[in-house]
Design an enzyme around this catalytic site. Structure first.
Site, PDB file in Angstrom:
ATOM      1  N   GLY A  25       0.850  -1.198  -0.010  1.00  0.00           N
ATOM      2  CA  GLY A  25       0.336   0.013   0.057  1.00  0.00           C
ATOM      3  C   GLY A  25       0.693   1.289  -0.018  1.00  0.00           C
ATOM      4  N   SER A  26       2.100   1.177  -0.619  1.00  0.00           N
ATOM      5  CA  SER A  26       2.685   2.577  -0.578  1.00  0.00           C
ATOM      6  C   SER A  26       2.157   3.439  -1.590  1.00  0.00           C
ATOM      7  CB  SER A  26       4.201   2.339  -0.889  1.00  0.00           C
ATOM      8  OG  SER A  26       4.456   1.962  -2.291  1.00  0.00           O
ATOM      9  N   ASN A  27       1.384   2.900  -2.610  1.00  0.00           N
ATOM     10  CA  ASN A  27       0.719   3.907  -3.561  1.00  0.00           C
ATOM     11  C   ASN A  27      -0.550   4.505  -2.668  1.00  0.00           C
ATOM     12  OD1 ASN A  27       1.837   4.309  -6.369  1.00  0.00           O
ATOM     13  ND2 ASN A  27       2.118   2.062  -5.995  1.00  0.00           N
ATOM     14  N   MET A 103      -4.557  -7.507  -6.564  1.00  0.00           N
ATOM     15  CA  MET A 103      -3.985  -8.932  -7.415  1.00  0.00           C
ATOM     16  C   MET A 103      -5.055  -9.560  -7.762  1.00  0.00           C
ATOM     17  SD  MET A 103      -0.888  -7.902  -7.284  1.00  0.00           S
ATOM     18  CE  MET A 103       0.208  -9.528  -8.025  1.00  0.00           C
ATOM     19  N   ARG A 104      -6.123  -9.198  -8.043  1.00  0.00           N
ATOM     20  CA  ARG A 104      -7.060  -9.786  -9.001  1.00  0.00           C
ATOM     21  C   ARG A 104      -7.504  -9.266 -10.163  1.00  0.00           C
ATOM     22  NH1 ARG A 104      -8.605 -14.159  -6.684  1.00  0.00           N
ATOM     23  NH2 ARG A 104      -7.778 -14.142  -4.533  1.00  0.00           N
ATOM     24  N   LEU A 105      -7.981 -10.174 -11.060  1.00  0.00           N
ATOM     25  CA  LEU A 105      -8.288  -9.795 -12.296  1.00  0.00           C
ATOM     26  C   LEU A 105      -9.979  -9.365 -12.440  1.00  0.00           C
ATOM     27  CD1 LEU A 105      -7.685  -9.385 -15.616  1.00  0.00           C
ATOM     28  CD2 LEU A 105      -7.990 -11.717 -15.942  1.00  0.00           C
ATOM     29  N   ASN A 120      -5.244   1.751 -13.355  1.00  0.00           N
ATOM     30  CA  ASN A 120      -4.191   0.764 -12.772  1.00  0.00           C
ATOM     31  C   ASN A 120      -2.947   1.604 -13.047  1.00  0.00           C
ATOM     32  OD1 ASN A 120      -3.155  -1.501 -11.789  1.00  0.00           O
ATOM     33  ND2 ASN A 120      -2.561  -2.080 -13.629  1.00  0.00           N
ATOM     34  N   HIS A 122       1.205   0.236 -13.239  1.00  0.00           N
ATOM     35  CA  HIS A 122       1.844  -0.891 -13.615  1.00  0.00           C
ATOM     36  C   HIS A 122       3.340  -0.416 -13.543  1.00  0.00           C
ATOM     37  CE1 HIS A 122       2.494  -4.807 -15.119  1.00  0.00           C
ATOM     38  NE2 HIS A 122       3.497  -4.313 -15.779  1.00  0.00           N
TER      39      HIS A 122
END
Ligand code: GRF
Length: 206
Positions: A25-27, A103-105, A120, A122
């Site tokens: 959770g750094s973002n 981490m879920r699509l 998102n 990346h």
């Protein structure tokens, strides 16, 4: 620009932001800081997390941000899991979802429901180095550079209209840890910028 969003912005209201995250959770922390320092005009109203033990949950509790915890194992299908998220999100009148290490699509139905309202981040210059090991993959490939991408989410993994990208040179001395550190710093700068572009009406949707 989506009509509803520009109308809201014209009225000077801030957007309601949900962050979806599964890990450190750094973002999430960087976005909270940007809100507190009034660098972005949004209300961070809720964290959606699928891992109760994730550090991001502690960060949210400390910052007094509401948390929706939903474990995929508690639902028979992805659609049921997402229906539970959608149901609980209704309480928060969300304008924008920011995925930050979630981490879920997400299913095509979920993406369609929030089309052009899910971002998102990346850790590569998409379309290269998609997937969960993007930083490691760039190092292993001995690439000269890599970077960070913020994009809208579509039905494919790590794919969709790019909002912002910035390049980082890979140094010969770089280790995974040193490169990760520089990439994360860049992420923490770019995500607030992308959100600002979104509500400023500077993103054109086709
Ligand atoms: C970041 O590198 C982001 O680009 C990727 O997942 C990581 C999340 O890091 N999608 P953190 O949990 O925000 O520290």
């Amino acid at each position: 620009m989506r009509k509803g969003l520009s109308r809201k912005n014209n009225q000077g209201e801030s957007l309601n932001l949900a962050i979806f995250a599964s890990g450190n959770g750094s973002n999430f922390a960087a976005l909270i800081k940007a809100v507190r320092e009034k660098k972005i005009k949004v209300k961070l109203v809720v964290l959606v997390c699928d891992k109760p033990e994730a550090f991001v949950v502690k960060r949210a509790q400390k910052a007094k941000v509401a948390v929706i915890l939903v474990k995929r194992e508690d639902f028979p299908s992805r659609l049921d899991f997402e229906a539970a998220i959608i149901q609980r999100l209704k309480n928060y009148k969300i304008d924008l979802i920011a995925l930050a290490g979630f981490m879920r699509l997400l299913s095509p139905d979920f993406v369609k429901r929030y089309r052009n309202r899910i971002m998102n981040i990346h850790p590569s210059l998409l379309p290269v180095f998609k997937g969960a090991q993007a930083i490691r993959d760039a190092l292993s490939a001995r690439a000269d550079s890599t970077g960070v991408t913020v994009h809208f989410v579509d039905e494919e993994i790590d794919h969709g209209p790019v909002i912002l990208q910035e390049k980082i040179k890979i140094r010969s001395k770089d280790t995974l840890a040193s490169l990760e550190k520089r990439i994360h710093l860049l992420e923490h700068k770019l995500y607030p910028q992308a959100i600002k572009l979104f509500y400023s009406g500077k993103i054109k949707f086709s």
